[in-house]
Scaffold this motif. Structure first.
Motif, PDB file in Angstrom:
ATOM      1  N   ASP A 245      -3.821  -0.731 -24.489  1.00  4.46           N
ATOM      2  CA  ASP A 245      -2.941  -1.212 -23.411  1.00  4.46           C
ATOM      3  C   ASP A 245      -3.649  -2.189 -22.476  1.00  4.46           C
ATOM      4  N   LYS A 246      -2.930  -3.280 -22.132  1.00  3.20           N
ATOM      5  CA  LYS A 246      -3.494  -4.221 -21.158  1.00  3.20           C
ATOM      6  C   LYS A 246      -2.678  -4.285 -19.880  1.00  3.20           C
ATOM      7  N   VAL A 247      -1.498  -3.669 -19.883  1.00  2.51           N
ATOM      8  CA  VAL A 247      -0.579  -3.797 -18.755  1.00  2.51           C
ATOM      9  C   VAL A 247      -1.127  -3.122 -17.499  1.00  2.51           C
ATOM     10  N   ILE A 248      -1.666  -1.926 -17.684  1.00  4.78           N
ATOM     11  CA  ILE A 248      -2.151  -1.196 -16.499  1.00  4.78           C
ATOM     12  C   ILE A 248      -3.343  -1.932 -15.878  1.00  4.78           C
ATOM     13  N   GLU A 249      -4.145  -2.594 -16.723  1.00  4.47           N
ATOM     14  CA  GLU A 249      -5.275  -3.352 -16.210  1.00  4.47           C
ATOM     15  C   GLU A 249      -4.793  -4.584 -15.437  1.00  4.47           C
ATOM     16  N   LEU A 250      -3.761  -5.218 -15.995  1.00  3.59           N
ATOM     17  CA  LEU A 250      -3.179  -6.406 -15.371  1.00  3.59           C
ATOM     18  C   LEU A 250      -2.663  -6.090 -13.965  1.00  3.59           C
TER      19      LEU A 250
ATOM     20  N   SER B  90       0.835  -1.207   0.000  1.00  2.00           N
ATOM     21  CA  SER B  90       0.000   0.000   0.000  1.00  2.00           C
ATOM     22  C   SER B  90       0.867   1.254   0.000  1.00  2.00           C
ATOM     23  N   LYS B  91       0.307   2.322  -0.562  1.00  2.74           N
ATOM     24  CA  LYS B  91       0.936   3.658  -0.591  1.00  2.74           C
ATOM     25  C   LYS B  91       2.126   3.766  -1.545  1.00  2.74           C
ATOM     26  N   MET B  92       2.399   2.731  -2.299  1.00  8.29           N
ATOM     27  CA  MET B  92       3.514   2.826  -3.242  1.00  8.29           C
ATOM     28  C   MET B  92       3.110   3.580  -4.505  1.00  8.29           C
ATOM     29  N   THR B  93       4.116   4.031  -5.219  1.00  3.64           N
ATOM     30  CA  THR B  93       3.876   4.695  -6.502  1.00  3.64           C
ATOM     31  C   THR B  93       4.260   3.750  -7.638  1.00  3.64           C
ATOM     32  N   LEU B  94       3.291   3.458  -8.497  1.00  4.12           N
ATOM     33  CA  LEU B  94       3.530   2.614  -9.664  1.00  4.12           C
ATOM     34  C   LEU B  94       3.349   3.460 -10.918  1.00  4.12           C
ATOM     35  N   SER B  95       4.281   3.316 -11.846  1.00  2.50           N
ATOM     36  CA  SER B  95       4.146   4.137 -13.054  1.00  2.50           C
ATOM     37  C   SER B  95       3.974   3.267 -14.290  1.00  2.50           C
ATOM     38  N   PHE B  96       3.404   3.886 -15.324  1.00  2.38           N
ATOM     39  CA  PHE B  96       3.102   3.208 -16.589  1.00  2.38           C
ATOM     40  C   PHE B  96       3.271   4.213 -17.720  1.00  2.38           C
ATOM     41  N   HIS B  97       3.465   3.699 -18.918  1.00  2.00           N
ATOM     42  CA  HIS B  97       3.415   4.611 -20.072  1.00  2.00           C
ATOM     43  C   HIS B  97       2.183   4.280 -20.899  1.00  2.00           C
ATOM     44  N   HIS B  98       1.899   5.136 -21.879  1.00  2.00           N
ATOM     45  CA  HIS B  98       0.642   4.959 -22.631  1.00  2.00           C
ATOM     46  C   HIS B  98       0.886   4.708 -24.112  1.00  2.00           C
ATOM     47  N   HIS B  99       2.018   4.085 -24.445  1.00  2.00           N
ATOM     48  CA  HIS B  99       2.301   3.913 -25.878  1.00  2.00           C
ATOM     49  C   HIS B  99       1.327   2.995 -26.588  1.00  2.00           C
ATOM     50  N   LEU B 100       0.717   2.085 -25.823  1.00  2.00           N
ATOM     51  CA  LEU B 100      -0.301   1.235 -26.458  1.00  2.00           C
ATOM     52  C   LEU B 100      -1.687   1.866 -26.362  1.00  2.00           C
ATOM     53  N   ARG B 101      -1.722   3.042 -25.803  1.00  2.00           N
ATOM     54  CA  ARG B 101      -2.917   3.878 -25.746  1.00  2.00           C
ATOM     55  C   ARG B 101      -4.159   3.074 -25.350  1.00  2.00           C
ATOM     56  N   ASN B 102      -5.196   3.178 -26.174  1.00  2.00           N
ATOM     57  CA  ASN B 102      -6.443   2.519 -25.810  1.00  2.00           C
ATOM     58  C   ASN B 102      -6.348   0.995 -25.925  1.00  2.00           C
TER      59      ASN B 102
ATOM     60  N   LEU C 271      -4.582  -3.734  -1.894  1.00  2.86           N
ATOM     61  CA  LEU C 271      -3.652  -2.673  -1.502  1.00  2.86           C
ATOM     62  C   LEU C 271      -4.418  -1.360  -1.526  1.00  2.86           C
ATOM     63  N   THR C 272      -4.076  -0.470  -0.640  1.00  3.34           N
ATOM     64  CA  THR C 272      -4.816   0.803  -0.578  1.00  3.34           C
ATOM     65  C   THR C 272      -3.870   1.992  -0.668  1.00  3.34           C
ATOM     66  N   ASP C 273      -4.488   3.146  -0.860  1.00  7.28           N
ATOM     67  CA  ASP C 273      -3.748   4.419  -0.918  1.00  7.28           C
ATOM     68  C   ASP C 273      -2.600   4.379  -1.918  1.00  7.28           C
ATOM     69  N   MET C 274      -2.803   3.662  -3.010  1.00  9.70           N
ATOM     70  CA  MET C 274      -1.759   3.583  -4.029  1.00  9.70           C
ATOM     71  C   MET C 274      -1.716   4.874  -4.831  1.00  9.70           C
ATOM     72  N   HIS C 275      -0.529   5.156  -5.321  1.00 12.98           N
ATOM     73  CA  HIS C 275      -0.333   6.326  -6.179  1.00 12.98           C
ATOM     74  C   HIS C 275       0.028   5.798  -7.564  1.00 12.98           C
ATOM     75  N   PHE C 276      -0.824   6.073  -8.531  1.00 10.96           N
ATOM     76  CA  PHE C 276      -0.557   5.628  -9.904  1.00 10.96           C
ATOM     77  C   PHE C 276      -0.046   6.800 -10.735  1.00 10.96           C
ATOM     78  N   ALA C 277       0.953   6.519 -11.570  1.00  5.62           N
ATOM     79  CA  ALA C 277       1.495   7.588 -12.420  1.00  5.62           C
ATOM     80  C   ALA C 277       1.613   7.118 -13.875  1.00  5.62           C
ATOM     81  N   PRO C 278       0.457   6.859 -14.518  1.00  7.08           N
ATOM     82  CA  PRO C 278       0.517   6.526 -15.949  1.00  7.08           C
ATOM     83  C   PRO C 278       0.686   7.821 -16.748  1.00  7.08           C
TER      84      PRO C 278
END
Lengths: 84, 507, 282
Positions: free
Chosen positions: B70-75, B56-68, B85-92
């Protein structure tokens, strides 16, 4: 007695009018947040001009300008009057 | 307090001053990773989560090259949900409508904070309504790179979708069944993320050339599919048929020509919409007619630019991300179709980024105000519908920044007294071209002077606003909600505007 | 004077509210073929309110009314009371139609205090072509528009890309117009996606003597305007002739670069200059 005019194409509106015990105006507009009062005024002014008080009007608006709203309402009124 | 574009921002944030204020400051860089160990391969996300001890509370980042597509961020989101996990910080780097699970995680409080450069679809709607418990920070493409390299945006784990990975852990974007071309947006994540995972669906023995160097890669996760590469298509290959759009595009090309901007060695960037594409086509005609060879075009690259490159009309293309499969293909085969990282593209502290070399850029707007401030982040009601992406970066960098837009969209005037949200400061916006006239920023006396004797329909922006109001009537003003749901962060890290929860009340 | 006239369906708010933006020299607001029988009233109301209240209107407005054998035509003509219409386009024009419209307009004008109006005859029947020389003399008439779709229907023939089948009709319109000092307006080019075909056919039509062309899509306007404008060469020639004439206004005929210039040629030069000024070409 009922009349309908207009369409749900963009910049147009679909207006339905029918006789009612009192004047009721229902406006569903995609730009209602910005133009509700203005649309209401066009409808009320037009009904006043036509001396129509006991009618229910439904406006489905897709961003029509005032003259389009007025035109559609006038046609709906004409059609309602022919619908006997 | 009021910031440099007259917006009220809280006292505890760094307020925007002006677009070149960064020049007063030095570049801050955290240490790049110095990885000793070999890259480790996983084929089970669960085990990888355990290995990385993602909590929890970690920062996970992603890129958007596969745009609409993309399956990685969903995975990854799925695993976050399973583990609750809670209070996560996402940075796509961007968020698209297909990222459905993200919405659930926001509602459930698994994700409470988001950094992104662009978002639309369900996630944007939820955040607009106030469902994100923490804050949404909207960056520019260059600004995100700056935030990561400076440590303003520390990343615990970067999940990088990578179409092909070799056995050493090097990666390439333009090879494999999910090829998406250049991988410009994840380079900072790669270099500065505390842990880096390449997620791939294609492992080969050895890459001859690579975009991603294994020296930064801690783990490779092999999955069945990282996405649908057909989903990356976001540009259009069709020139607009809308007569209003065509008129604006034609006027734009003629104006560029009149100003002498279409000259040998010039450089340009445009958006990927149908009207922008029409501008590109008209510029191409002018170039052919006058035997002009341009230096470069940059941006998200589309087929239109590939065709011009291959016809010898441009010497180079600088590509941060491919907007269609023709661009992906061109990037694989054309040596002068060059990848650039988000930092090389638009980071203010980069040593001469591409955006600074641009002669002119053609951009869109959802709103523009009397000070030429532009909004591409929210609609006029305050709903999130996009974001800067590179807008503010290239508007700053280019010599001439042109906004093209119809004056009225469904009765709503595009010109406002004050934009709902400032994305790009008006000092960086020079020309507005609409179907009913052109307005020049009064700060650009040089342009006004050049156009003095032209036949272009030039008005003040106030006159264009008056004309619009005569057609539409004056729209009521929205009363902004009190609750701040996030900030628009300018490329230098200062706050240019606040994002507020939507409010359908008007006055 | 026109080069291009753009048809806009009278019942389409999106098109109407942008009618002034397009590059047409005149906009033809259509109450006839573009409007289904059920929507005639709706269109007429919309056009009425548009004309009377829109803050932005095209420079020149043409109204295409329904044909005189319909129940709508007199109601359509009531729109003249807006005083915003510059021209009436009369469908299925032939001698009888033009006479009848004129008589009705005479009464309408004397009963109401209205501005005079110019007519454009839409010739789209075999009878219209046959009788063209008769009604072309009508004093309200200022232009004739050829309507090839209905005409070929009347002749029971197919339209072709070469347009050979309308050569006679085009020529009749051009001659009737030249004889009576009217503007000849060519039939629309119907394939809106064929820009090359439009350009080629318009250049041919201009070479025959057509002075303008009707358009059915805004994207046709640029080419039509260009083709039917006097060329830079024409304008320069006209300016030279005019200059030479002004230098010696009392000389009836003179030589310019080895060519005889006399009154008809001076008149033609003046016309070109007038056109060039009107269309902002100088």
């Amino acid at each position: 007695m009922k009349g309908t005019a207009g369409s749900k194409e963009s910049n147009d509106c679909l207006i339905t009018i029918e006789s009612s015990v009192e004047r009721k105006i229902e406006i569903n507009s995609i730009v209602g947040v910005f133009f509700y009062d203005q649309i209401l005024k066009v409808v009320e002014d037009t009904l006043d001009e036509q001396e129509l008080y006991n009618v229910k009007v439904i406006v489905e608006d897709k961003g029509a300008l005032d003259y389009t709203i007025k035109s559609r309402l006038l046609t709906a009124i004409e059609r309602m009057r022919e619908d006997v | 307090m009021l910031n440099g574009v007259g917006r009220e921002v809280p006292d505890n944030v760094k307020a925007f001053v002006k677009s070149d204020d960064f020049k007063k400051r030095k570049r801050t860089l955290i240490d790049k990773k110095n990885k000793q160990s070999k890259t480790v391969f996983f084929d089970d996300l669960k085990l990888l989560f355990d290995e990385l001890n993602i909590s929890s509370k970690m920062t996970l980042s992603f890129h958007h090259h596969l745009r609409n597509g993309d399956k990685v961020i969903e995975l990854v989101s799925e695993e976050v949900q399973k583990r609750n996990l809670t209070d996560m910080h996402f940075a796509p780097s961007s968020i698209f409508p297909s990222y459905k699970l993200l919405g659930e995680l926001i509602k459930e409080g698994n994700i409470t904070d988001i950094h992104t450069n662009y978002l639309n679809g369900e996630v944007a709607d939820l955040i607009s309504k106030g469902f994100l418990k923490g804050k949404l920070i909207m960056n520019t493409h260059g600004g995100r790179a700056r935030a990561i390299e400076s440590g303003d945006l520390p990343i615990d784990v970067a999940f990088i979708a990578c179409p092909t990975v070799d056995k050493l852990g090097n990666g390439h974007g333009a090879i494999g069944k999910s090829a998406c071309g250049t991988l410009g947006y994840c380079i900072s994540d790669l270099e500065y993320g505390k842990k880096v995972v390449l997620v791939t669906d294609n492992v080969i023995d050895e890459l001859k050339e690579h975009q991603i160097n294994s020296e930064y890669v801690d783990y490779v996760l092999v999955v069945d599919s990282i996405g649908e590469s057909s989903g990356i298509v976001s540009g259009t290959t069709e020139v607009t048929k809308d007569p209003i759009g065509l008129k604006i595009a034609k006027d734009c090309a003629n104006l560029l020509d009149y100003l002498g901007l279409i000259k040998n060695d010039f450089s340009m960037q445009t958006g990927a919409g149908k009207t922008s594409l029409a501008v590109v086509k008209f510029v191409e005609e002018i170039m052919k007619k006058n035997n002009i060879i341009g230096s470069f075009a940059s941006g998200g690259i589309t087929k239109a630019y590939v065709d011009m490159l291959e016809a010898g009309l441009f010497k180079n293309l600088y590509d941060v991300q491919c907007f269609d499969l023709d661009a992906v293909n061109s990037f694989s085969k054309n040596k002068n179709h060059i990848a650039m990282s988000a930092s090389e593209y638009g980071n203010p502290f980069e040593n001469s980024p591409i955006c600074d070399k641009l002669d002119f850029v053609i951009l869109g707007a959802t709103e523009i105000d009397l000070d030429f401030n532009v909004n591409v982040t929210t609609d006029s009601m305050g709903n999130l519908i996009g974001g800067s992406g590179g807008h503010a970066d290239i508007a700053y960098g280019a010599d001439v920044t042109i906004i093209i837009s119809p004056l009225i969209k469904s009765r709503i005037p595009i010109i406002k007294q004050k934009v709902t949200t400032v994305t790009t400061p008006g000092t960086d916006v020079d020309i507005l071209i609409t179907e009913r006239g052109i307005a020049i920023n009064p700060l650009r006396k040089d342009l006004l002077d050049k156009l003095k004797n032209s036949q272009f329909p030039i008005y003040s922006i106030n006159d264009l606003l008056d004309l619009t109001h005569k057609i539409t009537g004056v729209p009521k003003q929205i009363i902004p909600d009190e609750k701040i749901i996030g900030y628009v962060e300018y490329r230098d890290g200062t706050i240019i505007d606040c994002l507020r929860k939507i409010n359908y009340e008007s006055k | 004077m026109f080069r291009s006239l753009l048809f806009i369906p009278g019942n389409n708010p999106s098109m109407l509210q942008n009618a002034d933006v397009f590059l047409a020299d005149a906009v033809i607001i259509d109450l006839e073929d573009a409007i289904s029988i059920k929507e005639k009233d709706n269109a007429r109301n919309l056009v009425h309110n548009y004309l009377t209240t829109s803050s932005v209107l095209p420079k020149q407005i043409v109204l295409r009314i329904n044909s005189i054998d319909t129940v709508w035509y007199k109601k359509d003509l009531d729109l003249l009371k807006t005083n915003k219409i510059n021209y009436l386009l009369i469908p299925k024009a032939d001698s009888k139609t033009i006479i009848e419209v004129n008589e009705y307009l005479d009464t309408l004008f004397s009963n109401n205090n209205l501005d005079e109006i110019k007519l454009i005859a839409l010739v789209e029947t075999a009878r219209g072509i046959t009788e063209i020389d008769k009604f072309a003399e009508n004093k309200r008439l200022c232009a004739i528009l050829l309507g090839a779709e209905d005409l070929t229907n009347d002749l029971e023939i197919k339209r072709s890309e070469t347009n050979q089948e309308i050569f006679y009709a085009r020529s009749k319109v051009i001659f009737a117009c030249a004889t009576n000092k009217l503007i000849s307006i060519d039939t629309p080019f119907t394939n809106i996606n064929d820009i090359v075909g439009l350009e080629k056919d318009s250049a041919f039509s201009k070479s025959l003597g057509m002075k303008a062309r009707a358009c059915i899509h805004p994207n046709q306007l640029e080419i039509v305007n260009r083709i039917y404008s006097p060329s830079n060469e024409d304008i320069n020639w006209a300016l030279e002739v005019f200059k030479a004439h002004q230098a010696n206004p009392n000389v009836g005929a003179f030589q310019l670069k080895g060519k005889m210039i006399d009154k008809p040629i001076i008149e033609r030069a003046k016309k070109i200059i007038e056109k060039a000024k009107l269309f902002n070409l100088m």
